[in-house]
Design a protein around this motif. Structure first.
Motif, PDB file in Angstrom:
ATOM      1  N   GLY A 160       0.991  -1.107   0.157  1.00 56.56           N
ATOM      2  CA  GLY A 160      -0.527  -0.331  -0.163  1.00 56.56           C
ATOM      3  C   GLY A 160       0.754   1.722   0.260  1.00 56.56           C
ATOM      4  N   LYS A 161       2.107   1.600   0.422  1.00 52.32           N
ATOM      5  CA  LYS A 161       2.799   1.966   0.243  1.00 52.32           C
ATOM      6  C   LYS A 161       2.726   2.806  -1.201  1.00 52.32           C
ATOM      7  CE  LYS A 161       5.050   5.793   1.989  1.00 52.32           C
ATOM      8  NZ  LYS A 161       4.879   7.017   2.273  1.00 52.32           N
ATOM      9  N   ASP A 162       2.677   4.465  -0.913  1.00 56.57           N
ATOM     10  CA  ASP A 162       2.810   4.979  -3.131  1.00 56.57           C
ATOM     11  C   ASP A 162       2.160   4.403  -3.527  1.00 56.57           C
ATOM     12  OD1 ASP A 162       4.141   7.270  -1.127  1.00 56.57           O
ATOM     13  OD2 ASP A 162       5.848   6.427  -1.769  1.00 56.57           O
ATOM     14  N   GLY A 163       1.164   3.623  -3.478  1.00 52.73           N
ATOM     15  CA  GLY A 163       0.458   2.390  -4.428  1.00 52.73           C
ATOM     16  C   GLY A 163       1.059   1.582  -4.553  1.00 52.73           C
ATOM     17  N   HIS A 164       2.135   0.915  -4.128  1.00 57.11           N
ATOM     18  CA  HIS A 164       2.902  -0.250  -4.271  1.00 57.11           C
ATOM     19  C   HIS A 164       2.232  -1.836  -3.726  1.00 57.11           C
ATOM     20  CE1 HIS A 164       5.778   2.365  -5.915  1.00 57.11           C
ATOM     21  NE2 HIS A 164       5.799   1.884  -6.471  1.00 57.11           N
ATOM     22  N   GLU A 165       2.037  -2.665  -4.646  1.00 56.69           N
ATOM     23  CA  GLU A 165       1.666  -3.868  -4.190  1.00 56.69           C
ATOM     24  C   GLU A 165       3.233  -4.676  -3.078  1.00 56.69           C
ATOM     25  OE1 GLU A 165       0.292  -6.928  -5.480  1.00 56.69           O
ATOM     26  OE2 GLU A 165      -1.425  -5.484  -6.860  1.00 56.69           O
ATOM     27  N   GLU A 166       3.060  -4.703  -1.845  1.00 60.35           N
ATOM     28  CA  GLU A 166       4.125  -5.203  -0.952  1.00 60.35           C
ATOM     29  C   GLU A 166       5.441  -6.464  -1.516  1.00 60.35           C
ATOM     30  OE1 GLU A 166       3.831  -5.949   2.762  1.00 60.35           O
ATOM     31  OE2 GLU A 166       5.097  -7.905   2.783  1.00 60.35           O
ATOM     32  N   TYR A 167       6.688  -5.839  -2.285  1.00 57.64           N
ATOM     33  CA  TYR A 167       7.751  -6.868  -2.411  1.00 57.64           C
ATOM     34  C   TYR A 167       7.912  -7.824  -1.965  1.00 57.64           C
ATOM     35  CZ  TYR A 167      13.014  -7.661  -3.729  1.00 57.64           C
ATOM     36  OH  TYR A 167      13.526  -8.909  -4.391  1.00 57.64           O
ATOM     37  N   LYS A 168       8.327  -8.868  -2.654  1.00 60.56           N
ATOM     38  CA  LYS A 168       7.736  -9.980  -2.083  1.00 60.56           C
ATOM     39  C   LYS A 168       8.661 -11.013  -2.627  1.00 60.56           C
ATOM     40  CE  LYS A 168       3.239 -10.597  -1.944  1.00 60.56           C
ATOM     41  NZ  LYS A 168       3.148  -9.425  -0.725  1.00 60.56           N
TER      42      LYS A 168
END
Length: 159
Positions: free
Chosen positions: A78-86
């Motif tokens: 959710g940070k800056d419209g991102h999905e979480e880095y996996k």
């Protein structure tokens, strides 16, 4: 996306064969227009942004042949419209780690508070901590409100 794929891109010029191949294999990256010699490639779906700029920093003029990957940003959900880095994060760090967990895993080289500069590692509510590892820096950037790790920035250590 494997972290090793990203690390292999460090120092590569934006229009090199390796970088072009990476973008073809990872079409979710949107390459932004350059600004003052800096250029970003952003993948909200993968939770990664890549920063390209000359080794001596942003500058005006034609720099396409100088813009290399200098930094990567790995985002939490959710940070800056991102999905979480996996992918794997260096030093065994995770987005679920508290700041205390990160410091327990490895003592930071530097702790920073915006508006005050470098502070002691035991300073309450710092802006970020930075560690050095294998020719790179990694910094954990924290939310002012919750203290959660919002993102990690990994940067090439320049000679």
């Amino acid at each position: 996306m494997k972290t090793s794929e990203l690390f292999n891109l460090f120092g590569k010029i934006i229009d090199s064969g390796e970088v072009n191949y990476f973008f073809e294999a990872n079409p979710s990256f949107k390459i932004e227009r350059p600004s003052c010699g800096s250029q970003y490639a952003i993948s909200n779906n993968n939770g990664v942004d890549l920063l390209f700029e000359p080794d001596d920093g942003a500058q005006g003029g034609k720099t396409k042949n100088l813009r290399k990957i200098q930094s990567m940003f790995l985002y939490s959900e959710g940070k800056d419209g991102h999905e979480e880095y996996k992918g794997d994060i260096p030093l065994g760090f995770n987005f679920s780690d508290t700041r205390k967990d990160l410091i327990t895993k490895s003592t930071p080289q530097r702790t920073w508070k915006i508006g005050q500069g470098e502070v002691d590692v035991d300073f309450p509510n710092p802006s970020h901590d930075r560690w050095e590892f294998e020719g790179f820096f990694i910094s954990a950037h924290y939310s002012r409100k919750t203290g959660q790790t919002m993102y990690f920035i990994i940067t090439r250590r320049k000679a």
